[in-house]
Design a protein around this motif. Structure first.
Motif, PDB file in Angstrom:
ATOM      1  N   ASP A 218       0.864  -1.179   0.000  1.00 18.27           N
ATOM      2  CA  ASP A 218       0.000   0.000   0.000  1.00 18.27           C
ATOM      3  C   ASP A 218       0.899   1.227   0.000  1.00 18.27           C
ATOM      4  OD1 ASP A 218      -1.860   1.996   0.361  1.00 18.27           O
ATOM      5  OD2 ASP A 218      -2.769   1.136   2.162  1.00 18.27           O
ATOM      6  N   ALA A 221       0.139   4.727   2.635  1.00 21.54           N
ATOM      7  CA  ALA A 221      -0.852   3.911   3.340  1.00 21.54           C
ATOM      8  C   ALA A 221      -1.504   4.601   4.532  1.00 21.54           C
ATOM      9  CB  ALA A 221      -0.198   2.614   3.819  1.00 21.54           C
ATOM     10  N   GLY A 224      -4.142   3.787   7.146  1.00 24.73           N
ATOM     11  CA  GLY A 224      -4.316   2.369   6.864  1.00 24.73           C
ATOM     12  C   GLY A 224      -5.679   1.932   6.369  1.00 24.73           C
ATOM     13  N   TRP A 226      -6.870   1.618   3.305  1.00 23.84           N
ATOM     14  CA  TRP A 226      -6.784   0.652   2.204  1.00 23.84           C
ATOM     15  C   TRP A 226      -6.048  -0.609   2.657  1.00 23.84           C
ATOM     16  CZ3 TRP A 226      -6.593   2.417  -3.526  1.00 23.84           C
ATOM     17  CH2 TRP A 226      -7.608   3.355  -3.744  1.00 23.84           C
ATOM     18  N   THR A 227      -5.035  -0.442   3.496  1.00 28.02           N
ATOM     19  CA  THR A 227      -4.338  -1.608   4.048  1.00 28.02           C
ATOM     20  C   THR A 227      -5.318  -2.527   4.774  1.00 28.02           C
ATOM     21  OG1 THR A 227      -2.251  -0.387   4.307  1.00 28.02           O
ATOM     22  CG2 THR A 227      -2.560  -2.320   5.701  1.00 28.02           C
ATOM     23  N   ALA A 239       3.037  -1.629   4.297  1.00 29.48           N
ATOM     24  CA  ALA A 239       2.402  -0.311   4.273  1.00 29.48           C
ATOM     25  C   ALA A 239       3.505   0.754   4.197  1.00 29.48           C
ATOM     26  CB  ALA A 239       1.548  -0.108   5.515  1.00 29.48           C
ATOM     27  N   ASP A 241       4.648   4.474   4.065  1.00 30.74           N
ATOM     28  CA  ASP A 241       4.260   5.860   4.348  1.00 30.74           C
ATOM     29  C   ASP A 241       5.126   6.391   5.483  1.00 30.74           C
ATOM     30  OD1 ASP A 241       2.753   8.291   5.096  1.00 30.74           O
ATOM     31  OD2 ASP A 241       1.167   7.439   3.859  1.00 30.74           O
ATOM     32  N   HIS A 257       5.009  -1.918   8.586  1.00 30.41           N
ATOM     33  CA  HIS A 257       5.048  -0.484   8.275  1.00 30.41           C
ATOM     34  C   HIS A 257       6.466  -0.097   7.889  1.00 30.41           C
ATOM     35  CE1 HIS A 257       4.489   3.963   9.733  1.00 30.41           C
ATOM     36  NE2 HIS A 257       4.512   3.839   8.409  1.00 30.41           N
ATOM     37  N   CYS A 276      -2.867   2.141  -4.091  1.00 35.84           N
ATOM     38  CA  CYS A 276      -2.278   3.472  -3.941  1.00 35.84           C
ATOM     39  C   CYS A 276      -3.374   4.532  -3.947  1.00 35.84           C
ATOM     40  CB  CYS A 276      -1.280   3.731  -5.073  1.00 35.84           C
ATOM     41  SG  CYS A 276      -0.617   5.411  -5.105  1.00 35.84           S
TER      42      CYS A 276
END
Length: 355
Positions: A218, A221, A224, A226-227, A239, A241, A257, A276
């Motif tokens: 992701d 992300a 979270g 969408w994760t 994830a 970000d 993460h 995304c």
């Protein structure tokens, strides 16, 4: 009553009538039919008119709702009825239905997703019950029919009587899947990906392509949303970000993460899914998605393109062309599906994969 048989009704997000009209006109241009659009800003619908019934039939055979980005639903208009009497609207709606000489599996009375039309929800429900009962009495309902009747109330006195082939139309009234926000999800953006998986993939594809044990990335992300949709399907997610992720997701054991820039990260091994929802210029996001697809870093991807204030349809065409050209350049073929979802705003959501 105005007879039709040569026009189509498309539902769309209010404010995007122009883009919906452009898309229908572009599809019609390939047929050289000379059709034109009628629309009103913020009405939530577009009528596309063909010169004659023969041209309308060609349009119906060539233009699929599934291939349209800005249309939530596409219906063939039987008639437009104006001046509906408040005392007995059904009496004015029945003649064009009877004149179609078709029996229907079901009938929906609905209204566009505009502020004004949403106030008609109660009227739609009460009329729908009465219509179904009347159609059953007159043997106009056939459970084996491949068609569904649609009546679209644009206001209390005006309605489009239309129909759709069930297999080739949206299965939700108004073209909108009504989803409930899951309380465990860390953000409402999760509904975008849930709707995308529901509308851009069919049931068989979801079963084959979203299996426990698969891997995903992701990009952009945090926190979270969408994760969460991937993790709830037991897909292991990286994830990516620099921002903080939801602790519940990190505690699930399915999410790693990685504090990194989504525009720079690349996986050590190919993954099953890359999703995304980064806020950036659409052409920049499209170029990044093209890189992932062309390099084979993911097998499937769903991503959002945040559209500009002007020339939004042109931007969609430009982004798709960029991705296709870069994938073609490495000798691969791509499948692309896109839609402006109900949970999208100034954006569209795209599913793509290498075939």
């Amino acid at each position: 009553m105005t007879a039709s048989g040569r026009s189509f009704l498309a539902y769309c997000r209010p404010g995007f009538e122009g883009e919906c009209a452009q898309e229908l006109a572009a599809a019609d241009a390939e047929l050289a039919s000379g059709g034109f659009a009628r629309s009103q800003r913020n009405s939530g619908h577009v009528e596309f008119v063909l010169p004659d019934a023969q041209a309308a039939t060609r349009f119906a055979r060539s233009v699929s709702w599934r291939d349209l980005v800005f249309a939530r639903q596409l219906l063939r208009v039987i008639a437009k009825v104006e001046g509906l009497p408040r005392e007995d609207r059904l009496a004015s709606l029945l003649p064009p239905i009877q004149s179609s000489a078709r029996r229907y599996k079901d009938a929906w009375i609905e209204s566009p997703d505009s502020d004004a039309a949403r106030e008609l929800a109660g009227l739609c429900r009460s009329l729908n019950n009465a219509l179904i009962a009347r159609m059953k009495r007159e043997q106009m309902i056939d459970p084996t029919s491949a068609f569904r009747l649609h009546i679209c109330l644009t206001d209390a006195q005006t309605a489009f009587v239309a129909e759709a082939e069930i297999a080739e139309s949206s299965p939700w009234p108004g073209g909108i899947p009504r989803l409930r926000f899951p309380s465990a999800a860390p953000s409402r953006s999760t509904l975008k990906l849930e709707e995308a998986l529901l509308t851009l993939l069919d049931a068989d594809e979801r079963e084959r392509w979203l299996k426990p044990g698969m891997t995903g990335v992701d990009l952009g992300a945090a926190p979270g949303g969408w994760t969460w949709q991937l993790a709830r399907r037991s897909i292991s997610v990286t994830a990516v970000d620099n921002g903080p992720m939801d602790q519940g997701l990190l505690d699930s054991g399915l999410v790693t993460h990685l504090r990194a820039d989504g525009f720079r990260y690349q996986p050590q091994n190919p993954v099953d899914w890359m999703v995304c929802d980064m806020v950036e210029q659409p052409i920049k996001v499209a170029a990044r998605m093209a890189e992932w697809l062309a390099n084979g870093w993911c097998r499937h991807t769903i991503f959002n393109l945040k559209l500009p204030m002007k020339k939004r349809f042109d931007e969609v065409v430009l982004c798709r062309r960029l991705v296709e050209e870069r994938v073609d350049a490495v000798g691969k073929r791509m499948q692309w599906r896109a839609r402006q979802l109900y949970h999208d705003r100034e954006e569209i959501t795209v599913f793509a994969r290498i075939r």
